[in-house]
Design a protein around this motif. Structure first.
Motif, PDB file in Angstrom:
ATOM      1  N   THR A  14     -21.414 -23.407  10.559  1.00 39.96           N
ATOM      2  CA  THR A  14     -21.794 -23.086  11.932  1.00 39.96           C
ATOM      3  C   THR A  14     -20.732 -22.221  12.604  1.00 39.96           C
ATOM      4  O   THR A  14     -21.047 -21.216  13.263  1.00 39.96           O
ATOM      5  N   TYR A  15     -19.483 -22.598  12.450  1.00 38.57           N
ATOM      6  CA  TYR A  15     -18.370 -21.836  13.024  1.00 38.57           C
ATOM      7  C   TYR A  15     -18.391 -20.403  12.491  1.00 38.57           C
ATOM      8  O   TYR A  15     -18.274 -19.431  13.263  1.00 38.57           O
ATOM      9  N   MET A  16     -18.527 -20.265  11.186  1.00 37.81           N
ATOM     10  CA  MET A  16     -18.437 -18.938  10.579  1.00 37.81           C
ATOM     11  C   MET A  16     -19.615 -18.059  10.965  1.00 37.81           C
ATOM     12  O   MET A  16     -19.465 -16.847  11.146  1.00 37.81           O
ATOM     13  N   GLU A  17     -20.792 -18.651  11.126  1.00 41.35           N
ATOM     14  CA  GLU A  17     -21.941 -17.878  11.579  1.00 41.35           C
ATOM     15  C   GLU A  17     -21.742 -17.385  13.009  1.00 41.35           C
ATOM     16  O   GLU A  17     -22.059 -16.236  13.335  1.00 41.35           O
ATOM     17  N   LYS A  18     -21.206 -18.251  13.866  1.00 40.77           N
ATOM     18  CA  LYS A  18     -20.921 -17.846  15.245  1.00 40.77           C
ATOM     19  C   LYS A  18     -19.862 -16.750  15.284  1.00 40.77           C
ATOM     20  O   LYS A  18     -19.965 -15.785  16.049  1.00 40.77           O
ATOM     21  N   LEU A  19     -18.840 -16.896  14.458  1.00 41.86           N
ATOM     22  CA  LEU A  19     -17.776 -15.892  14.411  1.00 41.86           C
ATOM     23  C   LEU A  19     -18.337 -14.535  14.020  1.00 41.86           C
ATOM     24  O   LEU A  19     -18.035 -13.515  14.664  1.00 41.86           O
ATOM     25  N   GLN A  20     -19.164 -14.510  13.009  1.00 43.85           N
ATOM     26  CA  GLN A  20     -19.662 -13.223  12.520  1.00 43.85           C
ATOM     27  C   GLN A  20     -20.710 -12.606  13.443  1.00 43.85           C
ATOM     28  O   GLN A  20     -21.054 -11.432  13.289  1.00 43.85           O
ATOM     29  N   GLN A  21     -21.186 -13.386  14.407  1.00 41.56           N
ATOM     30  CA  GLN A  21     -22.023 -12.815  15.460  1.00 41.56           C
ATOM     31  C   GLN A  21     -21.168 -12.080  16.489  1.00 41.56           C
ATOM     32  O   GLN A  21     -21.660 -11.203  17.202  1.00 41.56           O
ATOM     33  N   GLU A  22     -19.888 -12.446  16.553  1.00 41.58           N
ATOM     34  CA  GLU A  22     -18.975 -11.888  17.558  1.00 41.58           C
ATOM     35  C   GLU A  22     -18.137 -10.727  17.027  1.00 41.58           C
ATOM     36  O   GLU A  22     -17.669  -9.900  17.799  1.00 41.58           O
ATOM     37  N   ILE A  23     -17.895 -10.695  15.734  1.00 42.34           N
ATOM     38  CA  ILE A  23     -17.024  -9.663  15.165  1.00 42.34           C
ATOM     39  C   ILE A  23     -17.752  -8.912  14.059  1.00 42.34           C
ATOM     40  O   ILE A  23     -18.708  -9.414  13.482  1.00 42.34           O
ATOM     41  N   GLU A  24     -17.284  -7.719  13.788  1.00 39.84           N
ATOM     42  CA  GLU A  24     -17.818  -6.936  12.675  1.00 39.84           C
ATOM     43  C   GLU A  24     -16.684  -6.667  11.698  1.00 39.84           C
ATOM     44  O   GLU A  24     -16.360  -5.523  11.377  1.00 39.84           O
ATOM     45  N   LYS A  25     -16.063  -7.748  11.242  1.00 38.99           N
ATOM     46  CA  LYS A  25     -14.947  -7.664  10.302  1.00 38.99           C
ATOM     47  C   LYS A  25     -15.244  -8.551   9.096  1.00 38.99           C
ATOM     48  O   LYS A  25     -15.895  -9.592   9.222  1.00 38.99           O
ATOM     49  N   PRO A  26     -14.758  -8.170   7.928  1.00 42.44           N
ATOM     50  CA  PRO A  26     -14.877  -9.065   6.773  1.00 42.44           C
ATOM     51  C   PRO A  26     -14.103 -10.362   7.021  1.00 42.44           C
ATOM     52  O   PRO A  26     -13.114 -10.367   7.759  1.00 42.44           O
ATOM     53  N   VAL A  27     -14.553 -11.440   6.393  1.00 38.55           N
ATOM     54  CA  VAL A  27     -13.919 -12.744   6.560  1.00 38.55           C
ATOM     55  C   VAL A  27     -13.473 -13.291   5.204  1.00 38.55           C
ATOM     56  O   VAL A  27     -14.234 -13.276   4.232  1.00 38.55           O
ATOM     57  N   ILE A  28     -12.235 -13.775   5.178  1.00 37.27           N
ATOM     58  CA  ILE A  28     -11.689 -14.490   4.021  1.00 37.27           C
ATOM     59  C   ILE A  28     -11.625 -15.964   4.396  1.00 37.27           C
ATOM     60  O   ILE A  28     -11.082 -16.308   5.445  1.00 37.27           O
ATOM     61  N   ALA A  37     -17.096 -24.022  -1.345  1.00 34.86           N
ATOM     62  CA  ALA A  37     -16.687 -22.894  -0.503  1.00 34.86           C
ATOM     63  C   ALA A  37     -17.542 -21.659  -0.760  1.00 34.86           C
ATOM     64  O   ALA A  37     -17.736 -20.828   0.139  1.00 34.86           O
ATOM     65  N   GLU A  38     -18.066 -21.526  -1.948  1.00 30.80           N
ATOM     66  CA  GLU A  38     -18.873 -20.351  -2.282  1.00 30.80           C
ATOM     67  C   GLU A  38     -20.177 -20.287  -1.497  1.00 30.80           C
ATOM     68  O   GLU A  38     -20.810 -19.240  -1.423  1.00 30.80           O
ATOM     69  N   THR A  39     -20.588 -21.398  -0.906  1.00 26.90           N
ATOM     70  CA  THR A  39     -21.823 -21.409  -0.117  1.00 26.90           C
ATOM     71  C   THR A  39     -21.597 -20.882   1.302  1.00 26.90           C
ATOM     72  O   THR A  39     -22.553 -20.654   2.038  1.00 26.90           O
ATOM     73  N   LEU A  40     -20.344 -20.708   1.693  1.00 32.89           N
ATOM     74  CA  LEU A  40     -20.028 -20.258   3.044  1.00 32.89           C
ATOM     75  C   LEU A  40     -20.325 -18.767   3.219  1.00 32.89           C
ATOM     76  O   LEU A  40     -20.266 -17.989   2.257  1.00 32.89           O
ATOM     77  N   THR A  41     -20.595 -18.381   4.459  1.00 31.46           N
ATOM     78  CA  THR A  41     -20.950 -16.992   4.748  1.00 31.46           C
ATOM     79  C   THR A  41     -19.684 -16.166   5.004  1.00 31.46           C
ATOM     80  O   THR A  41     -19.395 -15.772   6.125  1.00 31.46           O
ATOM     81  N   CYS A  42     -18.948 -15.923   3.951  1.00 30.56           N
ATOM     82  CA  CYS A  42     -17.740 -15.089   4.044  1.00 30.56           C
ATOM     83  C   CYS A  42     -17.787 -14.064   2.926  1.00 30.56           C
ATOM     84  O   CYS A  42     -18.550 -14.204   1.964  1.00 30.56           O
ATOM     85  N   GLN A  43     -16.978 -13.035   3.056  1.00 28.93           N
ATOM     86  CA  GLN A  43     -16.956 -11.978   2.043  1.00 28.93           C
ATOM     87  C   GLN A  43     -15.999 -12.295   0.890  1.00 28.93           C
ATOM     88  O   GLN A  43     -16.218 -11.868  -0.242  1.00 28.93           O
ATOM     89  N   TYR A  44     -14.936 -13.045   1.200  1.00 31.45           N
ATOM     90  CA  TYR A  44     -13.929 -13.376   0.192  1.00 31.45           C
ATOM     91  C   TYR A  44     -13.510 -14.839   0.333  1.00 31.45           C
ATOM     92  O   TYR A  44     -13.594 -15.411   1.424  1.00 31.45           O
TER      93      TYR A  44
END
Length: 207
Positions: free
Chosen positions: A88-102, A116-123
């Motif tokens: 939930t946190y990571m989805e909200k974050l990526q709605q606010e920023i246009e940066k890759p996430v580790i 961790a691989e199920t999370l919505t991050c790039q790395y």
């Protein structure tokens, strides 16, 4: 070729060292740490950073608005999350920023990596688990735990010039994350930074 990240820069001389060594990424730590830096200081360092090097901001359970502000001010190119940030946190974050996430993972077992691989991050960033602190332990973990990882990932935890080549050979990560391994008395050391970057680059060029 393995990407190189030097994390925890705090001084102008640190920037001068990486500008000479030219790793792929550097890290500014905005979380509670002995390497913590204030955004107003980090922006001064970013302005001095070679344009070929990307800046990563390290956060631990940070308010999303604060991360978005640092991104908007042009201080960082990539966001690294080192706390208990969930889907939930990571989805909200990526709605606010246009940066890759580790997303950093304290590795105790293969299951930690798979979750961790199920999370919505790039790395992912695979680090030594600690119940006391969010990374930065300066200790390695059992690299044999790392087998098939679908997301590109950085290997972290106690990497230095003595073990970095073995780590890369064993795990074959997308990148390596080095901090205490290029320090003397708690501060980044130019000679150590130059040494480890040269070691990695020259070895891989011989393959």
């Amino acid at each position: 070729m393995t990407k190189i990240k030097i994390c925890g820069l705090t001084r102008v001389c640190d920037i001068e060292a990486v500008n000479e060594a030219l790793p792929d990424f550097v890290g500014f730590v905005f979380a509670d740490s002995k390497r913590r830096i204030k955004p107003q200081d980090a922006i001064g360092l970013k302005n001095l950073l070679d344009k070929k090097i990307q800046a990563v901001g390290v956060f631990v359970n940070e308010d999303i608005a604060n991360i978005a502000d640092i991104c908007l001010r042009g201080i960082i190119d990539i966001v690294q999350l080192h706390g208990q940030e969930d889907v939930t946190y990571m989805e909200k974050l990526q709605q606010e920023i246009e940066k890759p996430v580790i997303k950093a993972v304290g590795v105790r077992s293969r299951e930690d990596i798979r979750a961790a691989e199920t999370l919505t991050c790039q790395y992912l960033l695979l680090d030594t688990y600690s119940a006391k602190q969010a990374g930065g332990t300066g200790k390695t973990f059992d690299w044999n735990i790392v087998d098939e990882v679908k997301k590109p990932y950085f290997l972290a935890g106690g990497l230095n010039s003595n073990n970095i080549l073995q780590a890369i050979k064993t795990v074959r990560p997308f990148g390596v994350d080095i901090s205490s391994g290029v320090e003397v008395n708690g501060f980044k050391d130019k000679d150590k930074i130059l040494e480890i970057v040269k070691l990695i680059r020259s070895t891989e060029q011989k393959r």
